[in-house]
Scaffold this active site. Structure first.
Site, PDB file in Angstrom:
ATOM      1  CG  ASP A   1     -20.845  -5.547 -21.854  1.00 18.12           C
ATOM      2  OD1 ASP A   1     -21.483  -6.358 -23.069  1.00 18.12           O
ATOM      3  OD2 ASP A   1     -20.773  -4.211 -22.195  1.00 18.12           O
TER       4      ASP A   1
ATOM      5  CD  GLU B   1     -26.577   1.010 -24.866  1.00 22.60           C
ATOM      6  OE1 GLU B   1     -26.281   1.872 -23.995  1.00 22.60           O
ATOM      7  OE2 GLU B   1     -25.598   0.089 -24.803  1.00 22.60           O
TER       8      GLU B   1
HETATM    9  O1  LIG Z   1     -17.656  -0.458 -24.844  1.00 19.18           O
HETATM   10  C1  LIG Z   1     -18.067  -1.234 -23.671  1.00 19.18           C
HETATM   11  C2  LIG Z   1     -18.781  -2.335 -23.808  1.00 19.18           C
HETATM   12  O2  LIG Z   1     -19.625  -2.096 -25.116  1.00 19.18           O
HETATM   13  C3  LIG Z   1     -20.629  -2.944 -25.910  1.00 19.18           C
HETATM   14  O3  LIG Z   1     -21.391  -3.483 -24.796  1.00 19.18           O
HETATM   15  C4  LIG Z   1     -22.745  -2.958 -25.013  1.00 19.18           C
HETATM   16  O4  LIG Z   1     -23.104  -2.634 -26.283  1.00 19.18           O
HETATM   17  C5  LIG Z   1     -23.168  -3.485 -27.190  1.00 19.18           C
HETATM   18  C6  LIG Z   1     -23.623  -2.764 -28.499  1.00 19.18           C
HETATM   19  O5  LIG Z   1     -24.883  -2.341 -28.386  1.00 19.18           O
HETATM   20  C7  LIG Z   1     -24.187  -4.670 -26.664  1.00 19.18           C
HETATM   21  O6  LIG Z   1     -24.109  -5.791 -27.475  1.00 19.18           O
HETATM   22  C8  LIG Z   1     -23.952  -5.163 -25.352  1.00 19.18           C
HETATM   23  O7  LIG Z   1     -24.853  -5.899 -24.898  1.00 19.18           O
HETATM   24  C9  LIG Z   1     -23.783  -3.793 -24.587  1.00 19.18           C
HETATM   25  O8  LIG Z   1     -23.519  -4.430 -23.117  1.00 19.18           O
HETATM   26  C10 LIG Z   1     -19.456  -4.124 -26.143  1.00 19.18           C
HETATM   27  O9  LIG Z   1     -20.295  -5.273 -26.630  1.00 19.18           O
HETATM   28  C11 LIG Z   1     -18.654  -4.984 -25.048  1.00 19.18           C
HETATM   29  O10 LIG Z   1     -17.682  -5.881 -25.550  1.00 19.18           O
HETATM   30  C12 LIG Z   1     -18.039  -3.550 -24.468  1.00 19.18           C
HETATM   31  O11 LIG Z   1     -16.898  -3.986 -23.684  1.00 19.18           O
END
Ligand SMILES: OC[C@H]1O[C@H](O[C@H]2O[C@H](CO)[C@@H](O)[C@H](O)[C@H]2O)[C@H](O)[C@@H](O)[C@@H]1O
Ligand code: CA
Length: 729
Positions: A452, A656
């Site tokens: 995302d 990240e």
């Molecule tokens: O808050 C927005 C989105 O955040 C997350 O996605 C991002 O962080 C996660 C944790 O590190 C990671 O798993 C993911 O790949 C990243 O894009 C969350 O997982 C999303 O659901 C959320 O909408």
């Protein structure tokens, strides 16, 4: 200015490891070694006139200890040195010393040998920023004066970062959910409500946890812990939407333990590692990626308990959650459970209960496979392939408030409503907007995919049989077949709690059925996702019934899972790899696929020019699996170099994601919610989970020459030239 010398009580023969972890180095036992009677202040104000280059002159030296055969140590007054250091060197006032600061880049500090009288110059961004980090840590431990080993300031950066990850970052990211910790882990930087407070939702199947948290809440009213039951069907769309008024943690696995002091039994949360930054909960695929580094750092305990959390989630929430917050109840993430469990099993197989651990994990994975990934709506019955397609209603609440403004403003205007009024009305189906329903169906799928957000997936994700997901499911199928055969005598009876209606009669699983499933998936992937002409895999649109054209680094995942044939792997290496290989390793997607970006079409964080740790790690493993060791090492080197260089030049930063096309400051990413991990004061405390892991894991892949060259911050091109000249390659 005069300088008064210390009279240290001892010589510099302290019996200690100069590179020990902060709690040892600055903790109680070390404190007594640095008791001093007086302190000579750092000479700070002289020589601060601006030079023609705009830089400030170094402070005037008094006596300098330039020569020393003994490892050098400094005698430093923490508070005043910190103050001086920051005022001279942190010229952009962000509490970090980086290559963007324009200070004199040198500070004289007193040597321990001379009782602080003689000075030695600490020079350059890296050493000065390390000094800032060490002083910040010493201050945390309440230290007024310290004896500081120079080895902590000029340490080889590869060693330093590996050491920080091992000794500090993992601990900084570790959580348990229980009375001891719920205040910390209950905190949600994404909480959008007016009264954020710790809240825990407990599933009906875990009454012992409900009783436990209720007691904790009563014993600690100051915590304001709100304990709530979840309803039986906790994935119902409208129910999950309504929980958004009071978001909270979802309970995960706990263990019974006996307090060694009182002998009393109680519950205790199993530990886990959070990604970092705004992500302060247990994530699905982040946990897997983290586990690759944790296992090398001998933190098997943490990985084992994360597997147990996933089993708990499958049992009580029906899936491995995107993360354990109420607003993620309908959503999963890329599945990695079998590989994670098998890696743990390999490390604990000599311990009692190891086989039960593996059985539990495989049973949970089988249940997840049937009921999540091979079930409507995620299964596409025509191709037999799976899609990310979670349930849910309305606008995802966890995103940055501004994320959907551009999209929703025109709708709000049409309805004559403010933005907030419109979101409320739309979420509660008081206005009907089928186009938006379709948009958010895909948006939720984008988030379930972990990618995302990206133009690969926007407005179409829920219809796509993606390469990534189907490669992962192939890995489930082959892992499950191999495990049933190799560990359970080719018959795995399924206890009632794990049975789903898709299971074979009598609830016994055998390897043959899983082998068949894997074979079937490979045929379908070859038919729908492999593109012989272009020499790579693409996603397949199950509604339009055509392959998509977006070139994504997920094309290498079939190599990770063993789905690609050796010939397909060879084609991927010769044809696809050059499209994705850039300065810092692999880029998420090609520039051409992303298309033009601008004010009306902003950058998406999973597109070009950004690169992510999971993409790198899965590609390295895939390349190795098919015998492409030099390619794997090259990509690992590039990624490690980029991470090391940013760490050296930017005060220890580990973030990240990176802009893998940007050699100078790759950690500066301004897409969506920005970059996580860069916003620290003085010293980094966590890094970022999966990048920490990629660093530790990557270092295991590169050879000794490469490791040495990385320690000297040598670019890949220079490294190759140097080694070619020496005839190494
Ligand atoms: O808050 C927005 C989105 O955040 C997350 O996605 C991002 O962080 C996660 C944790 O590190 C990671 O798993 C993911 O790949 C990243 O894009 C969350 O997982 C999303 O659901 C959320 O909408
Ligand atoms: Ca600064």
């Amino acid at each position: 200015m005069t300088s008064q010398a210390f009279k240290p009580r001892r010589t510099s023969t302290i019996d200690h490891d100069p590179l020990s972890a902060p709690h040892i180095y600055y903790g109680e036992s070390h404190k007594k070694n640095a008791r001093v009677r007086t302190y000579s202040a750092i000479i700070e104000s002289q020589g601060r006139n601006a030079t023609t280059a705009g830089l400030k002159q170094p402070a005037r030296r008094i006596s300098h200890d330039e020569q020393s055969i003994q490892p050098r140590k400094f005698l430093v007054h923490v508070e005043s040195t910190l103050k001086t250091l920051l005022s001279r060197e942190d010229t952009d006032n962000n509490m970090q010393i980086t290559i963007e600061d324009e200070g004199p880049k040198v500070l004289s500090i007193g040597t321990e040998k001379s009782g602080g009288f003689n000075k030695f110059d600490v020079r350059g961004t890296y050493m000065l920023s390390n000094l800032l980090q060490e002083l910040t840590l010493a201050k945390d431990y309440g230290r007024k004066t310290i004896i500081l080993d120079e080895a902590r300031l000029n340490e080889n950066p590869v060693n330093r970062l590996s050491r920080l990850i091992r000794d500090s970052f993992w601990n900084g990211l570790t959580r348990r959910i229980d009375g001891s910790n719920i205040e910390k882990v209950g905190r949600d930087p994404k909480d959008w409500t007016a009264d954020p407070r710790p809240r825990i939702y407990v599933p009906r199947g875990a009454p012992e946890q409900h009783a436990y948290y209720t007691r904790i809440a009563q014993e600690h009213p100051d915590m304001r812990l709100d304990v709530q039951w979840l309803q039986e069907d906790c994935s119902d769309d409208a129910y999950v939407r309504d929980l958004n008024a009071a978001p909270g943690l979802l309970a995960i696995a706990m263990e019974e333990y006996e307090d060694p002091e009182t002998g009393k039994k109680d519950l205790r949360g199993l530990p886990f590692v959070v990604p970092g930054g705004r992500f302060n909960e247990l994530y699905g695929w982040d946990s897997y990626m983290e586990s690759l580094g944790l296992l090398i750092n001998d933190r098997v305990d943490l990985v084992k308990s994360m597997v147990q959390h996933f089993c708990f989630c499958i049992k009580h929430y029906g899936k491995i959650l995107n993360a354990n917050r109420s607003y993620y109840l309908c959503r999963s993430q890329p599945p990695f459970l079998t590989d994670m469990a098998l890696r743990v099993y390999e490390r604990i197989k000599h311990e009692p209960g190891a086989l039960d651990f593996l059985r539990e994990a495989i049973l949970a994975a089988i249940k997840e496979y049937y009921s999540v990934w091979m079930h409507a709506p995620r299964l596409d019955p025509v191709t037999g392939l799976s899609r990310y397609r979670p349930g849910g209603l309305g606008v995802p609440p966890e995103t940055e408030a501004s994320h959907f403004e551009h999209l929703l403003e025109p709708y709000a205007k049409n309805h004559n409503m403010s933005f907030e009024e419109f979101v409320e009305a739309y979420n509660h189906q008081k206005v009907s907007e089928p186009d938006l329903d379709e948009y958010f169906l895909h948006d939720r799928a984008v988030r379930e995919s972990g990618h995302d957000t990206s133009y690969r997936l926007e407005k179409v994700a829920a219809n796509l049989a993606t390469v990534d997901l189907n490669a992962l499911l192939y890995k489930y199928e082959t892992d499950i077949a191999r495990t049933i055969r190799g560990h359970f005598g080719d018959k795995l009876p399924i206890p009632a709690e794990f049975c789903t209606k898709e299971m074979t009669a009598g609830c016994v699983e055998t390897s043959a059925a899983w082998d068949r499933r894997a074979k079937k998936r490979r045929l379908a992937v070859d038919k729908y996702l492999w593109n012989e002409e272009k020499g790579m895999y693409f996603d397949y649109d199950t509604v339009k019934k055509e392959q998509t054209t977006y070139e994504s680094a997920t094309t290498f995942w079939p190599m990770w899972s063993g789905l690609a044939t050796p010939r397909q792997a060879a084609v991927l290496v010769s044809t696809a790899l050059p499209k994705f290989e850039v300065f810092g390793g692999l880029v998420s997607g090609t520039e051409e696929s992303r298309g033009a970006v601008g004010i009306d079409r902003p950058n998406r964080q999973w597109d070009y020019p950004f690169g992510w740790a999971p993409q790198q790690m899965l590609a390295w493993v895939g390349l190795q699996r098919y015998g492409y060791e030099p390619e794997a090492q090259r990509l690992a080197y590039k990624w490690l170099y980029m991470v090391t260089k940013a760490f050296v030049d930017f005060n220890g930063v580990v973030v990240e994601k990176y802009d893998v096309t940007r050699p100078i400051d790759p950690h500066k990413v301004e897409a969506e919610y920005g970059n996580q991990g860069s916003d620290f004061k003085g010293v980094p405390r966590e890094g970022f989970g999966w990048v920490n892991a990629s660093y530790i894991y990557g270092l295991q892949m590169v050879n000794a020459h490469m490791k040495r060259a990385l320690g000297a911050c040598t670019t890949y091109d220079t490294f190759v030239k140097a080694t070619e000249a020496l005839g190494f390659y």
